[in-house]
Scaffold this active site. Structure first.
Site, PDB file in Angstrom:
ATOM      1  N   ASP A   1       0.754  -1.392  -0.035  1.00 17.33           N
ATOM      2  CA  ASP A   1       0.220   0.097   0.071  1.00 17.33           C
ATOM      3  C   ASP A   1       0.999   1.165  -0.106  1.00 17.33           C
ATOM      4  O   ASP A   1       1.331   1.676   1.064  1.00 17.33           O
ATOM      5  CB  ASP A   1      -0.797   0.097   1.255  1.00 17.33           C
ATOM      6  CG  ASP A   1      -1.777   1.227   1.386  1.00 17.33           C
ATOM      7  OD1 ASP A   1      -2.065   1.833   0.353  1.00 17.33           O
ATOM      8  OD2 ASP A   1      -2.314   1.602   2.312  1.00 17.33           O
TER       9      ASP A   1
ATOM     10  N   ASP B   1      -1.815   5.491  -5.107  1.00 14.19           N
ATOM     11  CA  ASP B   1      -2.141   4.742  -3.953  1.00 14.19           C
ATOM     12  C   ASP B   1      -2.467   3.346  -4.433  1.00 14.19           C
ATOM     13  O   ASP B   1      -3.457   2.868  -5.138  1.00 14.19           O
ATOM     14  CB  ASP B   1      -3.372   5.166  -3.353  1.00 14.19           C
ATOM     15  CG  ASP B   1      -3.657   4.280  -2.293  1.00 14.19           C
ATOM     16  OD1 ASP B   1      -3.180   3.353  -1.746  1.00 14.19           O
ATOM     17  OD2 ASP B   1      -4.492   4.717  -1.335  1.00 14.19           O
TER      18      ASP B   1
END
Length: 388
Positions: free
Chosen positions: A102, A294
């Site tokens: 992430d 992201d």
């Protein structure tokens, strides 16, 4: 203390993007893994063979290896692009865990052995089984768009892709909200900067970059796409995360390097141009344009006023209602040509990536959705819809 050098982000064509990080020697490749029941190419089998050997070495221990310039671990694509995870090992003896990769957060955490609710069937961490674990003595709490996790902080040896950090602070979470972890995933590895870490700890990647563990100051993701593939299995081959180098066989054309929009926090770029069917949507400079790259987010989210203008250029598009509030629908037979630019070239988003789902025979759901973030968060979140 250490000082990080100026950073930039490079976007590769179609299926790959690169994050440039602090200058450092020695490179390492971490390949993302999707488990596919179908036939594999020779290249995929080669990556699997390297990954298998490294996993066994991590699990059972080996003599201290010499620094390697390249190493590969497979990434897994879970639930048709819903998440991408890789493997790391924690403790002595090392135990392997699958963690979501992430770039939109900065903390490493794994489920605690005491976690019972929402942790069934996954590998959990028991501090008593590691001779090198040390409690830090602080509580931990973090929230994501998909849920929350809380527990306590500790430190231990963490290994990934052939790299090792001896006293990595991470969280052991005994409280995990429903749906945050999906078997076999045991936790999450944040790949943004220390400044936004809920724990305050230096992220794993940042320690490596500052210590000179990499050949080149960058990380690069190669992600596969299975969205709307009706034959996709729950786990599929997912691509690769390269640490310290770029695999030139995975992209075509030139890499575009861009400076970060602000000081180190998220991987922020200014969204300078957004178009729908050739029509440009006016986005002012400054914080309204800041977009976080992201890998832990599936779609693209942004302020409603700009998305209203975006979808107004798509014939027949309408705001969703009920469960689809904040999303937009459009006729499936309508062509959608969308592009995004971050101060350089214009990057197209394929119709297959933009079409999140076909709700009925005639009605489709768009992958851009309304997201009105708080004051400390970026206005735009650019996830896998753009990245894959």
């Amino acid at each position: 203390m250490y000082t990080l050098l100026p950073l930039s982000l490079a976007l590769l064509s179609v299926l790959c993007f690169v994050i440039a990080s602090p200058s450092a020697p020695r490179g390492q490749n971490l390949s993302l893994k999707r488990r596919s029941p179908g036939l594999r190419t020779m290249e995929q089998w080669g990556k699997w063979a390297v990954a298998h050997r490294q996993k066994m070495a991590t699990k059972y221990g080996t003599a201290e290896p010499a620094k390697r310039s390249i190493g590969t671990t497979l990434i897994t694509n879970q639930n048709a692009d819903s998440s991408f995870f890789g493997s790391l090992a924690i403790g002595t003896p090392p135990t392997a865990y699958d963690v979501i990769l992430d770039t939109g957060s900065s903390d490493l955490w794994v489920a605690d052995a005491n976690c019972i609710i929402n942790c069934q069937g996954i590998a959990t961490f028991d501090p008593n089984t590691s001779s090198t674990f040390r409690p830090v003595g602080s509580n931990f709490n973090i929230s994501y768009g998909s849920g929350q996790a809380s527990g306590r902080l500790g430190s231990d040896i963490v290994q990934m892709g052939g790299f090792s950090v001896s006293n990595q602070t991470f969280a052991i979470c005994d409280n995990v909200s429903q749906g945050l972890l999906s078997n076999p995933v045991s936790g999450l590895l944040g790949l943004a900067f220390q400044t936004i870490a809920a724990s305050g700890a230096v992220p794993f990647w940042q320690t490596l970059a500052a210590s000179g563990a990499w050949d080149s100051p960058l990380m690069a993701f190669h992600l596969t796409r299975y969205l709307n593939d009706t034959t996709a299995q729950t786990l599929e081959y997912g691509g690769s995360l390269n640490m310290g180098f770029v695999n030139q066989s995975l992209y075509a054309g030139d890499i575009e390097y861009l400076d970060l929009a602000t000081t180190e926090s998220y991987w922020l770029l200014p969204l300078t141009t957004l178009t729908a069917n050739g029509q440009s949507i006016s986005i002012p400079s400054g914080s309204d344009s800041y977009a976080a790259i992201d890998t832990g987010t599936t779609l693209v989210g942004g302020p409603s006023r700009y998305l209203d203008a975006f979808y107004s250029q798509i014939p027949g598009a309408r705001p969703g209602t009920g469960n689809f509030q904040g999303y937009y629908t459009y006729p499936c037979d309508t062509t959608v040509n969308a592009t995004m630019s971050f101060g350089g070239r214009s990057w197209p988003i394929s119709e297959a990536d933009f079409r999140l789902s076909q709700l009925t025979q005639a009605l489709c759901l768009g992958a851009f959705f309304e997201l009105n973030t708080g004051a400390s968060a970026p206005s735009w979140i650019v996830g896998d819809t753009f990245l894959v």
